[in-house]
Structures are given as structure tokens and as C-alpha cells.
Design a protein around this motif. Structure first.
Motif, PDB file in Angstrom:
ATOM      1  N   PRO A   1       0.819  -1.230   0.000  1.00  0.00           N
ATOM      2  CA  PRO A   1       0.000   0.000   0.000  1.00  0.00           C
ATOM      3  C   PRO A   1       0.844   1.268   0.000  1.00  0.00           C
ATOM      4  O   PRO A   1       0.335   2.344  -0.316  1.00  0.00           O
ATOM      5  CB  PRO A   1      -0.811  -0.128   1.293  1.00  0.00           C
ATOM      6  N   GLN A   2       2.144   1.159   0.344  1.00  0.00           N
ATOM      7  CA  GLN A   2       3.010   2.333   0.443  1.00  0.00           C
ATOM      8  C   GLN A   2       4.240   2.151  -0.437  1.00  0.00           C
ATOM      9  O   GLN A   2       4.932   1.145  -0.354  1.00  0.00           O
ATOM     10  CB  GLN A   2       3.447   2.541   1.901  1.00  0.00           C
ATOM     11  N   HIS A   3       4.518   3.141  -1.301  1.00  0.00           N
ATOM     12  CA  HIS A   3       5.751   3.116  -2.076  1.00  0.00           C
ATOM     13  C   HIS A   3       6.946   3.381  -1.153  1.00  0.00           C
ATOM     14  O   HIS A   3       6.876   4.251  -0.270  1.00  0.00           O
ATOM     15  CB  HIS A   3       5.732   4.191  -3.170  1.00  0.00           C
ATOM     16  N   THR A   4       8.019   2.648  -1.329  1.00  0.00           N
ATOM     17  CA  THR A   4       9.238   2.862  -0.555  1.00  0.00           C
ATOM     18  C   THR A   4      10.448   2.916  -1.478  1.00  0.00           C
ATOM     19  O   THR A   4      10.460   2.293  -2.545  1.00  0.00           O
ATOM     20  CB  THR A   4       9.460   1.748   0.490  1.00  0.00           C
ATOM     21  N   ILE A   5      11.459   3.664  -1.060  1.00  0.00           N
ATOM     22  CA  ILE A   5      12.734   3.762  -1.769  1.00  0.00           C
ATOM     23  C   ILE A   5      13.823   3.229  -0.857  1.00  0.00           C
ATOM     24  O   ILE A   5      13.896   3.605   0.321  1.00  0.00           O
ATOM     25  CB  ILE A   5      13.052   5.212  -2.172  1.00  0.00           C
ATOM     26  N   LYS A   6      14.666   2.361  -1.375  1.00  0.00           N
ATOM     27  CA  LYS A   6      15.754   1.800  -0.583  1.00  0.00           C
ATOM     28  C   LYS A   6      17.001   2.664  -0.713  1.00  0.00           C
ATOM     29  O   LYS A   6      17.416   3.011  -1.823  1.00  0.00           O
ATOM     30  CB  LYS A   6      16.064   0.371  -1.044  1.00  0.00           C
ATOM     31  N   LEU A   7      17.581   3.028   0.418  1.00  0.00           N
ATOM     32  CA  LEU A   7      18.806   3.813   0.453  1.00  0.00           C
ATOM     33  C   LEU A   7      19.960   2.921   0.892  1.00  0.00           C
ATOM     34  O   LEU A   7      19.852   2.208   1.892  1.00  0.00           O
ATOM     35  CB  LEU A   7      18.677   4.988   1.427  1.00  0.00           C
ATOM     36  N   GLU A   8      21.052   2.960   0.161  1.00  0.00           N
ATOM     37  CA  GLU A   8      22.229   2.176   0.505  1.00  0.00           C
ATOM     38  C   GLU A   8      23.452   3.081   0.473  1.00  0.00           C
ATOM     39  O   GLU A   8      23.501   4.063  -0.271  1.00  0.00           O
ATOM     40  CB  GLU A   8      22.415   1.003  -0.470  1.00  0.00           C
ATOM     41  N   GLY A   9      24.449   2.732   1.274  1.00  0.00           N
ATOM     42  CA  GLY A   9      25.672   3.531   1.309  1.00  0.00           C
ATOM     43  C   GLY A   9      26.851   2.712   1.785  1.00  0.00           C
ATOM     44  O   GLY A   9      26.691   1.642   2.367  1.00  0.00           O
ATOM     45  N   GLY A  10      28.048   3.214   1.520  1.00  0.00           N
ATOM     46  CA  GLY A  10      29.263   2.506   1.922  1.00  0.00           C
ATOM     47  C   GLY A  10      30.308   3.472   2.442  1.00  0.00           C
ATOM     48  O   GLY A  10      30.166   4.701   2.332  1.00  0.00           O
ATOM     49  N   ARG A  11      31.368   2.908   3.019  1.00  0.00           N
ATOM     50  CA  ARG A  11      32.478   3.716   3.519  1.00  0.00           C
ATOM     51  C   ARG A  11      33.775   2.953   3.312  1.00  0.00           C
ATOM     52  O   ARG A  11      33.769   1.730   3.122  1.00  0.00           O
ATOM     53  CB  ARG A  11      32.291   4.042   4.995  1.00  0.00           C
ATOM     54  N   LEU A  12      34.876   3.672   3.367  1.00  0.00           N
ATOM     55  CA  LEU A  12      36.187   3.063   3.209  1.00  0.00           C
ATOM     56  C   LEU A  12      36.458   2.110   4.368  1.00  0.00           C
ATOM     57  O   LEU A  12      36.338   2.490   5.529  1.00  0.00           O
ATOM     58  CB  LEU A  12      37.266   4.142   3.161  1.00  0.00           C
ATOM     59  N   SER A  13      36.796   0.860   4.058  1.00  0.00           N
ATOM     60  CA  SER A  13      37.084  -0.126   5.113  1.00  0.00           C
ATOM     61  C   SER A  13      38.568  -0.431   5.237  1.00  0.00           C
ATOM     62  O   SER A  13      38.977  -1.130   6.151  1.00  0.00           O
ATOM     63  CB  SER A  13      36.329  -1.435   4.824  1.00  0.00           C
ATOM     64  N   GLY A  14      39.386   0.072   4.311  1.00  0.00           N
ATOM     65  CA  GLY A  14      40.817  -0.193   4.359  1.00  0.00           C
ATOM     66  C   GLY A  14      41.365  -0.367   2.954  1.00  0.00           C
ATOM     67  O   GLY A  14      40.730   0.038   1.970  1.00  0.00           O
TER      68      GLY A  14
ATOM     69  N   HIS B   1      18.451   1.491   4.504  1.00  0.00           N
ATOM     70  CA  HIS B   1      17.203   2.012   5.053  1.00  0.00           C
ATOM     71  C   HIS B   1      16.163   2.109   3.941  1.00  0.00           C
ATOM     72  O   HIS B   1      16.504   2.190   2.759  1.00  0.00           O
ATOM     73  CB  HIS B   1      17.401   3.391   5.684  1.00  0.00           C
ATOM     74  N   THR B   2      14.911   2.145   4.315  1.00  0.00           N
ATOM     75  CA  THR B   2      13.833   2.401   3.363  1.00  0.00           C
ATOM     76  C   THR B   2      13.092   3.670   3.782  1.00  0.00           C
ATOM     77  O   THR B   2      12.921   3.940   4.978  1.00  0.00           O
ATOM     78  CB  THR B   2      12.845   1.229   3.290  1.00  0.00           C
ATOM     79  N   VAL B   3      12.691   4.441   2.793  1.00  0.00           N
ATOM     80  CA  VAL B   3      12.009   5.709   3.031  1.00  0.00           C
ATOM     81  C   VAL B   3      10.655   5.665   2.330  1.00  0.00           C
ATOM     82  O   VAL B   3      10.564   5.262   1.159  1.00  0.00           O
ATOM     83  CB  VAL B   3      12.847   6.891   2.487  1.00  0.00           C
ATOM     84  N   ASP B   4       9.603   6.063   3.024  1.00  0.00           N
ATOM     85  CA  ASP B   4       8.281   6.152   2.399  1.00  0.00           C
ATOM     86  C   ASP B   4       8.290   7.251   1.340  1.00  0.00           C
ATOM     87  O   ASP B   4       8.838   8.342   1.563  1.00  0.00           O
ATOM     88  CB  ASP B   4       7.209   6.462   3.449  1.00  0.00           C
ATOM     89  N   ALA B   5       7.689   6.973   0.194  1.00  0.00           N
ATOM     90  CA  ALA B   5       7.662   7.936  -0.910  1.00  0.00           C
ATOM     91  C   ALA B   5       6.254   8.031  -1.471  1.00  0.00           C
ATOM     92  O   ALA B   5       5.482   7.066  -1.419  1.00  0.00           O
ATOM     93  CB  ALA B   5       8.634   7.513  -2.003  1.00  0.00           C
ATOM     94  N   ASP B   6       5.939   9.214  -2.012  1.00  0.00           N
ATOM     95  CA  ASP B   6       4.608   9.413  -2.608  1.00  0.00           C
ATOM     96  C   ASP B   6       4.441   8.600  -3.883  1.00  0.00           C
ATOM     97  O   ASP B   6       3.340   8.169  -4.215  1.00  0.00           O
ATOM     98  CB  ASP B   6       4.381  10.895  -2.897  1.00  0.00           C
TER      99      ASP B   6
END
Length: 287
Positions: free
Chosen positions: A122-135, A265-270
Motif C-alpha cells: 500500500p506504500q511506495h518505498t525507496i531503498k537507500l544504501e551507502g558505503g564507507r572506506l574499510s581499508g 534504510h527504506t524511506v516512504d515515498a509518494d
């Protein structure tokens, strides 16, 4: 399902400790939730229970049955009789969600999954992903065909890790918390690891050593320390010095910076496109 008992679980990755002395009990029939931010150890806990991660200390028991006790007991995942749903559900990407869930049950001939259907949320969602330097990473690769070693390749890999850790501390002054080692056994279980259904000894194995350290110089130095072991390391009962095959010279290759996944994370979107900047253009395709 019997009660679940975790005692003093610790699991380290490179320079990050995901679990630090975790102890908890989940009673039979209880619904238990692990809640926390990305990177706090939720998935690591579940994977350790299922047997897909090997903790650095502690124990895991289902009721009175101990399935993991560091240095003493480590029951294979397929013999623990428990399951885990991965963050990315598709272990087999060509299958549907239902087929991914049902495939292990089909192999065990305990259930049949059918009649699944797609249900829009019933709700549109957008998935957010991210990374960082590990070495920074360095990699070495060697080929093993000695039958005395391929028949006990898991034990050989544990021996390699133990001796390499000791030599790195002796020669470079680095503790095992200062860097990370990943030993992958191609031709044995490098892809599926403990869930690989084929348990027969391989005829030949490609051993990949992946080193992650705070600097490229440190990663390369650790790989160089490993080179003699990856060329001639025997098992204790062997009466001769085996020789393996490096495909390149020098054996180690610098891979440069590496990144780790830290945000999910997921964010609710219109709407499916509301969070994206879209520009429409018109092109005249007439000649």
C-alpha cells in the motif's frame, strides 16, 4: 523449536567488532526482535546462530544441544535445523521469493511451496544504501593439487590462518585486530561455504588470500609474509614439504581501497519517482 541460548558471543571483522560479549535467551514460542542501526550486529547475530559466521568466542545452544562452543564444537549449518532470511532474499536470483524460501524444504523433501502471488504494497518505498572506506587490500592466489592436503583442505586453511597470524605479529608487530584475513577455497566451498551440498574432497583447490589493512603498505606486507606459507605449508602429519603453484610473480597483487556496506534504510515515498530528479527532453528523430 527449543529455547535459544547465546553466551558471551564476540565476532570481529577487520577493525570492527560486530558482537562484543553478547548473551541472551529466547524461550520456546517467544517472538524476539533485534532492533538497532546499520552495523550494530543484527545480521551477524542471525548468521552466527545459523552457522554462516563463526564467532571468535562464546557459545550457542538450542535447548540442551550445543551447536557452537568456540574451539570445541561447531555444528555445520545444514545440521542445525534452523534457517535465516537474508537481507537480499535472492540466494538464487533467477527464482521468485517463494521459490527461494521453498527450495531448501524441497531438497529435504519436507514441504512443497506453490500458489504464491505478487501482492502490491500500500506504500511506495525507496531503498537507500551507502558505503564507507574499510581499508586497503592485497590479494594472493595459489593452486593446490596435493591429495593429502585437498582431503583436509579446511584444516589446512585453519592452519594457514593460525601460523600467518603468529608470523605477522612476530615480523610486523600487528595484532589480529589491526587487519583482516579472508581465505577462500575455490573448487571447494568459496561460493556457498558451509551450505555447499557437495562434501566430497576436491581434486584441486585454488586458494585466494584477501588481506584488508588500514594502509596499502600494511596489506601488501602481510601478503608477502603469507607467500612462503602459500607455497609450501604442510599439515603436521606430512613427512615431506609440499609445493603449490603461484600463477603470478610477485604472488601478491595490490587492489587499492576497499569499501564496506554500512547503510540500508527504506524511506516512504509518494510515488516510485518522487525522490529522483527527472528531466524530460524531446528529440526530433526525423531525418
Amino acid at each position: 523449536m527449543p529455547s535459544l541460548h547465546l553466551h558471551d558471543l564476540t565476532k570481529r571483522f577487520t577493525r570492527h567488532t560486530a558482537l562484543h560479549g553478547l548473551s541472551l535467551t529466547v524461550q520456546n514460542g517467544e517472538i524476539f526482535t533485534l532492533l538497532g542501526p546499520s552495523g550494530c550486529g543484527k545480521s551477524t547475530t542471525l548468521w552466527s546462530i545459523a552457522g554462516l559466521h563463526r564467532p571468535d568466542s562464546g557459545s550457542i545452544a538450542f535447548g540442551d544441544r550445543v551447536v557452537f562452543d568456540h574451539g570445541r564444537v561447531d555444528v555445520e549449518p545444514e545440521h542445525r535445523n534452523c534457517g535465516v532470511v537474508f537481507q537480499s532474499y535472492a540466494i538464487w536470483p533467477h527464482m521468485s521469493v517463494a521459490a527461494n524460501v521453498g527450495y531448501p524444504l524441497k531438497l529435504r523433501r519436507t514441504a512443497k511451496v506453490e500458489g504464491s502471488r505478487f501482492e502490491p504494497a500500500p506504500q511506495h518505498t525507496i531503498k537507500l544504501e551507502g558505503g564507507r572506506l574499510s581499508g586497503y587490500e592485497a590479494v594472493s592466489f595459489t593452486g593446490i593439487r596435493d591429495p593429502c592436503i585437498t582431503a583436509h583442505i579446511d584444516r589446512w586453511a585453519r592452519l594457514l590462518r593460525t601460523i600467518l597470524t603468529e608470523r605477522v605479529e612476530q615480523t610486523l608487530g600487528l595484532g589480529d585486530d589491526d587487519y583482516g584475513l579472508d581465505i577462500r577455497l575455490y573448487g571447494h566451498n568459496a561460493i556457498l561455504e558451509h551450505i555447499d551440498p557437495d562434501t566430497t574432497p576436491p581434486r584441486e583447490v585454488g586458494v585466494m588470500l584477501l588481506v584488508n589493512a588500514p594502509t596499502q603498505a600494511a596489506a601488501t606486507a602481510i601478503a608477502k609474509v603469507a607467500n612462503p606459507l602459500m607455497l609450501h605449508l604442510p599439515l603436521p602429519e606430512m613427512q615431506y614439504l609440499p609445493s603449490f603453484a603461484f600463477p603470478t610473480s610477485p604472488a601478491e597483487t595490490e587492489r587499492g581501497p576497499a569499501y564496506e556496506f554500512v547503510l540500508n534504510h527504506t524511506v516512504d515515498a509518494d510515488s516510485p519517482t518522487s525522490m529522483f530528479r527527472i528531466r524530460h527532453t524531446h528529440e526530433d528523430t526525423r531525418a
